[in-house]
Write an enzyme that holds these catalytic residues in place. Sequence first.
Site, short mmCIF file in Angstrom:
data_model
loop_
_atom_site.label_atom_id
_atom_site.label_comp_id
_atom_site.label_asym_id
_atom_site.label_seq_id
_atom_site.Cartn_x
_atom_site.Cartn_y
_atom_site.Cartn_z
N ASP A 139 4.90 -0.65 1.94
CA ASP A 139 5.73 -1.09 0.86
C ASP A 139 5.52 -0.44 -0.42
O ASP A 139 6.32 -0.41 -1.22
CB ASP A 139 5.29 -2.50 0.39
CG ASP A 139 5.77 -3.70 1.45
OD1 ASP A 139 6.52 -3.31 2.26
OD2 ASP A 139 5.41 -4.82 1.23
C1 BGC Z 1 0.86 -3.80 -2.63
C2 BGC Z 1 1.33 -3.89 -0.94
C3 BGC Z 1 2.38 -5.07 -0.86
C4 BGC Z 1 3.52 -4.72 -1.93
C5 BGC Z 1 4.26 -6.11 -1.94
C6 BGC Z 1 2.13 -3.86 -3.66
O1 BGC Z 1 1.67 -3.82 -4.92
O2 BGC Z 1 0.12 -2.79 -3.00
O3 BGC Z 1 0.17 -3.82 -0.13
O4 BGC Z 1 2.70 -4.95 0.37
O5 BGC Z 1 2.78 -4.92 -3.28
O6 BGC Z 1 3.86 -7.37 -2.16
C1 NOJ Z 2 0.96 -5.77 2.64
C2 NOJ Z 2 2.18 -6.41 2.96
O1 NOJ Z 2 1.99 -7.83 3.24
C3 NOJ Z 2 2.55 -5.84 4.30
O2 NOJ Z 2 4.09 -6.34 4.65
C4 NOJ Z 2 2.86 -4.19 3.92
O3 NOJ Z 2 3.10 -3.67 5.17
C5 NOJ Z 2 1.39 -3.65 3.58
N1 NOJ Z 2 0.85 -4.32 2.37
C6 NOJ Z 2 1.52 -2.15 3.22
O4 NOJ Z 2 2.12 -1.86 2.12
#
Ligand code: BGC
Ligand code: NOJ
Length: 836
Positions: free
Chosen positions: A487
């Site tokens: 993400d």
């Molecule tokens: C985090 C991710 C997460 C994303 C969406 C980001 O700040 O680092 O792990 O998936 O937010 O919530």
């Molecule tokens: C946490 C999120 O829940 C997941 O959807 C995502 O793939 C990982 N972070 C990596 O960014």
Amino acid sequence: MEQQKRYGHFDDQHREYVITDPQTPWPWINYLGNEDFFSLISNTAGGYSFYKDAKFRRITRYRYNNVPMDNGGRYFYIKDGDTVWNPGWKPCKTPLDFYECRHGMSYTRIMGRKNGVEASVLFFVPLKKWAEVQKLTLKNDSNETKTLKLFSFEEWCLWNAATDMENFQRNFSTGEVEIEGSTIYHKTEYRERRNHYAFYHVNAPIQGFDTDRETFVGLYNEFSDPQAVMEGKPRNSHAHGWSPIASHYIEVTLQPGESKDFVFLLGYIENEQDKKFSAPQVINKDKAHALIAELDTTEKVDKAFAELCEYWDSLLNIYKVRTGNDKLDRMVNIWNQYQCMVTFNFSRSASFFESGVGRGMGFRDSNQDLVGFVHQIPPRARQRIIDIASTQFPDGGCYHQYQPLTKRGNNDIGGGFNDDPCWLIFGTVAYIKETGDFSILDEMVPFDNQPGSEVTLFEHLKISMDHVIKNLGPHMLPLIGRADWNDCLNLNCFSWDPNESFQTTENVSEGTKAESLMIAGLFVVTGKDYIKLCEYLSQHRDTKTQSDNNKTSVPLCLCVDFKAEAERMQQAVDAMIDAVKKHGWDGEWYLRAYDFYGRKIGSNECDEAKIFIESQGWCTMAEIGAEDGMVAKSLDSCKKYLECEHGMVLNNPAFTKYIYEYGEISSYPEGYKENAGIFCHNNPWVIIGECLAGRGNDAWSHYAKILPSYVEEKYQTLHKVEPYVNCQMVAGKDAFKPGEGKNSWLTGTAAWMWYTVSEFILGIKPDYDGIRIDPCLPETATDYTVSRRFREAEYEITIHPNGAQKGVKAITLDGQPVTGTVIPYSPGKHTVEVTM
Ligand code: BGC
Ligand code: NOJ
């Protein structure tokens, strides 16, 4: 290595983790509740409860990131003379003579002893009940009569956890309660649109109560020294606005050796619109009375608790391994499966790192969680698939998240994450393989929850695949969209404004060349699954329902030419494989992506982040270029560049500066989160790649590094977070403190660890017609047995590895040789012997 302090240990026989020191390096929590009513509870009884949705139906209040940490929860204050203490040490922090917290399967037992009095509290949510039971047992172990003053405490949340922490100009005027006997009712906003209220009850007469927080605590006091408690005098306060709470006051006399139980009950009730009130302004309490009556004695509570334990027995009996390695067995048989249930229930919504207000159920997250859970309660997985698919759009794209209460897509975050659709295939195929229930493909499922828009679930799978095919970039690789699994790899979001969220600002799709190798691998893996499904359907569609010894039923009504569909998809998958080989290989590993301008990401040519784990995981799982040695080289590169003492980092070297074209990934300091943290979630992808390549020693060594029971033994203090479950992220080798864990509990790691160990390492893999046996083990592995309940059958499977890492030589089923590696499904009890 420096000897680390220990805070607890496993008790496998009771399936508990036993915490022996309340001052754990971080609150170590557990989850109560299996469906609908849930609670989070720390080892000092901190935490909160909610009904279905941690944002919209928060029952009790919690303040995140508080000072002191984890302040607020369900507290019992015991005043014994001048000493006031709590069984869980907090909030008074009076030194205890003995403390123990046992986190078990959906229950927690906290016990404290002070000056000859023992207080033990069992917390759990009975099956199918909308209530948290707190059974407090007070025992006088001294040889004098004890007269104790007992105060309970809960603080109500004004239902919406977000506005509860925000809109004080309104909140301080809305709070309302009712008090009836030993029950305190919280009915804020019930007078208007809410049809629900909560209550806090105790099954004993009370000698006083409080419902107004400031009156009970005192404006300048704290939870550690509430005025009413310190003075031993309840105020009998009635809350009007401000902050409603619930506190019972009970005077208890205990003779030497005597013990008494008190059953406290935190309940949630919904009433029909026309039955909301029993008199003007008076809530209709019929359902509350009924619920209380079901749980108002020790006997009733003990019975409900026994039912909960039996329920877990039966869930954990579905897959059981005996390897002789306690550390492996306890994770496989207990904690990994338990964590899978929790992630299935909560997705990424509510933990001590997820505030319950930010994120609902993720489209990709929930599909993955399902794979760890589907063997436990298949009907719930089935419903989940339908719910998830209902948030899809007609073009195959989908909402990134939805709210569990409404099941509607979340507009705040929207869609555009181009990996999302593929995960629906991943989840659905796992469900069908576990259950043989092909009829799910016939379910009529809407788009964006719009009535009238329904098409079959199979059609949803088809458009999911097509969404990738229709969104290819200049190298014929998938366009990444807003982001893929990572993400934080925001290749189409260009932000210099710190007030913008990387997750939601811009998704410049016009002119983008940003492509993802992670989606390419995912597409090939799920594409192969999709093709097999179509082929299976084309072969069996006419015969399957009539055959008698098979319980599966293949949908007959679908007007799909499955054979042609399989061929069409095979072409798309082949084309993707070609594109990866041509444009996705960097010489020693797979590239990660192309950026907006078409420049390589995750290449030896880059200054930083030359290699990323996601594309290594997915492209090796897809076995792309295995024949040309690409898979082996990629796996070797993971060992060489990504691996460290605590697992494999996400990328290497870490980004040392913010890169406008890459987004959030480069916003994190080196070694944390998506910037070269050990994202436990994607270690299993490489481990599965290792397993498919037959490299059992490597697979095991990667696996053991992030297996909680191994970490527990070595790094309790350093790791910080709960040692009985996986966390999302462990600080990587470039971090200030490598090995420090964060974001425990709610992570796709749970499901992936389960999928990896159960299907690829131990090698018991559900398939359409039976169970495929194909372990991949370290050469030191010895004989082991897996008991596996599968549909209407029970298999007792013994594997004799004979020093082999991979390769099944012979299988017998009930003494008869089996050809191939699939044990054909038939109901009943079976014994299987496997020689490698
Ligand atoms: C985090 C991710 C997460 C994303 C969406 C980001 O700040 O680092 O792990 O998936 O937010 O919530
Ligand atoms: C946490 C999120 O829940 C997941 O959807 C995502 O793939 C990982 N972070 C990596 O960014």
